[in-house]
Scaffold this active site. Structure first.
Site, PDB file in Angstrom:
ATOM      1  N   ARG A   1     -22.756  11.042  13.222  1.00 21.82           N
ATOM      2  CA  ARG A   1     -22.224   9.883  13.902  1.00 21.82           C
ATOM      3  C   ARG A   1     -20.757   9.785  13.498  1.00 21.82           C
ATOM      4  O   ARG A   1     -20.312  10.567  12.656  1.00 21.82           O
ATOM      5  CB  ARG A   1     -23.016   8.617  13.572  1.00 21.82           C
ATOM      6  CG  ARG A   1     -23.021   8.251  12.109  1.00 21.82           C
ATOM      7  CD  ARG A   1     -23.905   7.035  11.869  1.00 21.82           C
ATOM      8  NE  ARG A   1     -23.618   6.440  10.583  1.00 21.82           N
ATOM      9  CZ  ARG A   1     -24.261   5.404  10.094  1.00 21.82           C
ATOM     10  NH1 ARG A   1     -25.221   4.825  10.777  1.00 21.82           N
ATOM     11  NH2 ARG A   1     -23.948   4.908   8.924  1.00 21.82           N
TER      12      ARG A   1
ATOM     13  N   GLU B   1     -18.841   0.006  11.703  1.00 22.64           N
ATOM     14  CA  GLU B   1     -18.196   0.573  10.511  1.00 22.64           C
ATOM     15  C   GLU B   1     -17.080   1.546  10.891  1.00 22.64           C
ATOM     16  O   GLU B   1     -17.146   2.740  10.586  1.00 22.64           O
ATOM     17  CB  GLU B   1     -19.232   1.236   9.606  1.00 22.64           C
ATOM     18  CG  GLU B   1     -20.232   0.241   9.069  1.00 22.64           C
ATOM     19  CD  GLU B   1     -21.115   0.794   7.959  1.00 22.64           C
ATOM     20  OE1 GLU B   1     -21.284   2.018   7.903  1.00 22.64           O
ATOM     21  OE2 GLU B   1     -21.623  -0.004   7.169  1.00 22.64           O
TER      22      GLU B   1
ATOM     23  N   PHE C   1     -36.293   6.739   5.753  1.00 22.25           N
ATOM     24  CA  PHE C   1     -36.804   6.063   4.550  1.00 22.25           C
ATOM     25  C   PHE C   1     -35.946   4.871   4.141  1.00 22.25           C
ATOM     26  O   PHE C   1     -36.164   4.285   3.083  1.00 22.25           O
ATOM     27  CB  PHE C   1     -36.937   7.059   3.390  1.00 22.25           C
ATOM     28  CG  PHE C   1     -38.098   7.996   3.599  1.00 22.25           C
ATOM     29  CD1 PHE C   1     -39.396   7.527   3.528  1.00 22.25           C
ATOM     30  CD2 PHE C   1     -37.882   9.323   3.926  1.00 22.25           C
ATOM     31  CE1 PHE C   1     -40.474   8.371   3.769  1.00 22.25           C
ATOM     32  CE2 PHE C   1     -38.943  10.177   4.168  1.00 22.25           C
ATOM     33  CZ  PHE C   1     -40.251   9.700   4.092  1.00 22.25           C
TER      34      PHE C   1
ATOM     35  N   GLU D   1     -25.034  -6.581   7.411  1.00 26.80           N
ATOM     36  CA  GLU D   1     -26.098  -5.645   7.058  1.00 26.80           C
ATOM     37  C   GLU D   1     -26.327  -5.679   5.560  1.00 26.80           C
ATOM     38  O   GLU D   1     -25.374  -5.694   4.781  1.00 26.80           O
ATOM     39  CB  GLU D   1     -25.705  -4.203   7.389  1.00 26.80           C
ATOM     40  CG  GLU D   1     -25.631  -3.835   8.832  1.00 26.80           C
ATOM     41  CD  GLU D   1     -25.260  -2.357   8.990  1.00 26.80           C
ATOM     42  OE1 GLU D   1     -25.465  -1.563   8.054  1.00 26.80           O
ATOM     43  OE2 GLU D   1     -24.734  -2.019  10.053  1.00 26.80           O
TER      44      GLU D   1
HETATM   45  C1  GLA Z   1     -24.429   1.297   7.515  1.00 28.19           C
HETATM   46  C2  GLA Z   1     -24.574   1.428   9.007  1.00 28.19           C
HETATM   47  C3  GLA Z   1     -25.975   1.376   9.487  1.00 28.19           C
HETATM   48  C4  GLA Z   1     -26.907   2.090   8.544  1.00 28.19           C
HETATM   49  C5  GLA Z   1     -26.753   1.491   7.179  1.00 28.19           C
HETATM   50  C6  GLA Z   1     -27.752   1.974   6.157  1.00 28.19           C
HETATM   51  O1  GLA Z   1     -24.089   0.093   7.044  1.00 28.19           O
HETATM   52  O2  GLA Z   1     -23.791   0.522   9.723  1.00 28.19           O
HETATM   53  O3  GLA Z   1     -26.022   1.973  10.754  1.00 28.19           O
HETATM   54  O4  GLA Z   1     -26.595   3.447   8.528  1.00 28.19           O
HETATM   55  O5  GLA Z   1     -25.465   1.774   6.730  1.00 28.19           O
HETATM   56  O6  GLA Z   1     -27.442   3.193   5.600  1.00 28.19           O
END
Ligand code: GLA
Length: 671
Positions: free
Chosen positions: A118, A157, A358, A308
């Site tokens: 990604r 992010e 996981f 998050e």
């Molecule tokens: C980040 C991302 C999420 C996910 C989390 C958990 O914060 O924004 O998509 O990948 O990490 O690893």
């Protein structure tokens, strides 16, 4: 405007937002129905939808499939669940990456980053931007008026940096804009050293290999550019969405993320949002979490979004420990205590496959017959009791300076007396004693106004701007207290040593000059004696300090600098400046910082509480809310309350001493 948008969102949600990332494209429609039912059971009122949905929404260029998302949003709406709708531009579909490989970023080592991950985009790529704008426009046009949509989550992010292709050209444009002409760039970059003079813009390239001996100002400018070029991706999407919608727009920041200057970014958003994953296997990880939370609150000076966190374990480290019973709850209240009005998770339902299979979820693989679900359901049921806290703000007497330019200068440009500085760790080591002594702390940048604080702490500002140095001096002259850490005030914004050295920016302020910086030899440590008679140990760094108007507050006791100042105190106007010229052991640094803050009139939120208890205050409309969180997994804690009140979580009247069980939380509305 931003405040009004957030006020409307608060009104709509009617309390703390609770929920998480929801990725329905991974599941059959039958599961969506169950999801909504279970979300209602858990008290979920906000979910982020669509973060990774680009390939499901636009399987071929320009051909959109919205039916499934229509259905999901309708279902959520009928369940009374609001949506934080994402633009899916973090994860471009394969047709874009393979059809136009120039959208893929080039890594620092020259390798192209491929599809199958990604963040596989070059933020400067016109082709990427065009495709991102098209899907953003399509989503905004279709859903801006959908009744479920409550806010916007742009991309995810923001982080990629490309050292080649479109970014290289954009870097040159950025430099042209900054310097105007090539001579100014040559001056700023000090290209007379090693004969690096440029004679045409086309010759200027991004710095290639990490840790090579390349021009430090070129590196620094590339970091500034990398933050700005990403920010342009954000503002482009924001402007598209804003044409259709007046709802709040945000994106999710990361913990101690170096590649984006969040002070600048925050100005472009309606609200700041953070993703945080403290390692539950490290007892201390709550300290850095608290610092990041305070940073988020300070970026816009108000409530922020916890976008998050993990319900239990993550899947990103070599060993991924679970959050033990009670830790998820304590961590959630910790964020609220530091100004968050939301408790959101990645993610709602655990994925069956993919890299994060996981990673824990609100609804784990074992479904509702699981400890995590029970804890999630309990928290969701409980948050309604503190609904009145949302929108409350807080104030602090201490400002801790945390600035991206300082960070970049120190850690990313090389060729320093020592090159193993860790800016975030330095900041954390100064923040920890304040947190453990229950002092309220704001974070500040080089641009922040300092009036109103009693004490400004600068753990490190190797690189400093003129404007900040002047503001700090005025703050001290007007009666403020300043504490500055070693190797600060050394270079200007161009990474050039300020004269007369050292520290050119702060020499008058600290009342001393530094003849030489003396990084310690491996394993070396030094005794330090304070004027008060207290003894301490220092290591890692020394400076040969020559006093001018300052006086020694502490001296080295042994080694070649025995009898020379280790800590300097200077009176400036009405104020006081302390300069710490070595790395003091943690307890001595704590004593120095706390004594200095207390002498400046800074008071603790609670006078008598153990270090493992976090204590903060949020206030709104005349009401003060005291948050107490006991982070110990094993020990109960007694806290003397500053005022009597009502614990909103239990409804009980409380006064005198409050007992918190291990991982216990109280939210006291003070009378
Ligand atoms: C980040 C991302 C999420 C996910 C989390 C958990 O914060 O924004 O998509 O990948 O990490 O690893």
């Amino acid at each position: 405007m931003a405040d009004d948008r957030m006020a409307r969102l608060r009104e709509r949600l009617g309390g703390v937002a609770f929920g998480g990332d929801y990725n329905p494209e991974q599941w059959d429609p039958a599961v969506w129905r169950e999801d909504v039912e279970l979300m209602r059971r858990a008290g979920v009122n906000l979910v982020t939808v669509g973060v990774f949905a680009w390939a499901s929404l636009e399987a071929e260029p320009g051909v959109f499939t919205f039916d499934w998302l229509d259905e999901v949003l309708d279902l959520l709406h009928s369940g009374g669940i609001a949506v934080d709708l994402a633009t899916p531009t973090m994860a471009p579909p394969v047709w874009l990456s393979h059809g136009h490989p120039e959208v893929l970023p080039v890594r620092e080592d020259g390798q192209r980053f491929g599809f199958g991950n990604r963040l596989h985009y070059d933020p400067a790529s016109p082709r990427y931007r065009e495709a991102a704008a098209r899907i953003t426009d399509a989503i905004a046009a279709r859903y801006a008026q959908h009744p479920s949509v409550a806010m916007w989550h742009l991309s995810n992010e923001y982080g990629p940096v490309s050292w080649g292709g479109a970014s290289a050209a954009a870097f040159r444009d950025w430099l042209r804009e900054r310097y105007g002409d090539l001579e100014a760039l040559n001056d700023a970059w000090y290209t007379r050293f090693w004969g690096q003079r440029y004679t045409a813009w086309e010759q200027v390239e991004p710095p290639e290999v990490p840790r090579s001996w390349s021009n430090p100002t070129r590196r620094l400018d590339f970091l500034r550019f990398a933050s700005d070029v990403l920010l342009e991706c954000f503002t482009t999407e924001r402007d598209i969405v804003r044409r259709y919608s007046e709802l709040p727009i945000t994106t999710n920041f990361m913990r101690f993320y170096r590649r984006a200057d969040y002070w600048r970014w925050a100005q472009e958003e309606d609200v700041v949002a953070l993703d945080i994953y403290p390692n539950p296997g490290e007892a201390d990880s709550r300290v850095a979490a608290a610092l990041n939370f305070d940073l988020m609150r300070s970026l816009k000076g108000g409530p922020w979004v916890l976008m998050e966190q993990a319900a239990s374990a993550v899947s990103q480290w070599p060993v991924n420990n679970v959050k033990r019973p009670g830790m998820m709850r304590a961590g959630s209240y910790q964020a609220i205590a530091h100004g968050a009005d939301t408790v959101l998770f990645f993610q709602w339902r655990a994925s069956r496959g993919g890299h994060e299979r996981f990673h824990s979820a609100m609804l784990p693989h074992s479904g509702t017959r699981s400890r995590t679900w029970r804890e999630i359901e309990a928290l969701g049921g409980e948050l309604g009791r503190i609904a009145e806290v949302t929108g409350a703000t807080s104030r602090a007497d201490v400002a801790l300076v945390f600035d991206w330019n300082a960070w970049w200068g120190l850690m990313e440009t090389h060729g320093l007396p020592r090159n193993d500085f860790d800016y975030a760790e330095l900041e954390t080591s100064w923040y920890r004693p304040l947190l453990e002594a229950h002092l309220a702390v704001d974070l500040a940048s080089f641009e922040s106004a300092l009036d109103g604080y009693r004490c400004v702490l600068v753990p490190n500002a190797y690189l400093v701007t003129d404007a900040f140095a002047q503001r700090l001096a005025r703050f001290a002259e007007a009666g403020g207290t300043v504490v500055i850490g070693f190797f600060s005030g050394v270079v200007d914004e161009r990474n050039q040593v300020l004269q007369p050295a050292y520290p050119g920016a702060f020499r008058q302020l600290i009342g001393a000059y530094i003849d030489e910086y003396w990084p310690a030899r491996a394993g070396e440590s030094f005794g330090v004696r304070f004027a008060s008679g207290e003894e301490a140990v220092a290591d890692w760094w020394q400076e040969s300090i020559e006093l001018e108007t300052g006086a020694a507050l502490a001296e080295f006791r042994n080694g070649l600098l025995a009898g020379r100042p280790a800590v300097v105190e200077n009176r400036v106007g009405e104020g006081r400046v302390v300069y710490v010229g070595t790395r003091l052991e943690a307890s001595a640094l704590a004593t120095l910082l706390l004594d200095t803050a207390h002498a400046a009139g800074v008071a603790s939120v609670v006078a008598d509480a153990p270090a493992q208890v976090e204590a903060t205050m949020r206030s709104k409309g005349g009401a003060d809310y005291l948050f107490l969180i006991n982070h110990s997994e094993t020990d109960a804690a007694a806290v003397r309350l500053p005022r009597a009140g009502v614990d909103l979580l239990t409804g009980a009247a409380v006064s005198g001493t409050l007992e918190l069980e291990p991982l216990g939380v109280a939210v006291v509305r003070c009378g």
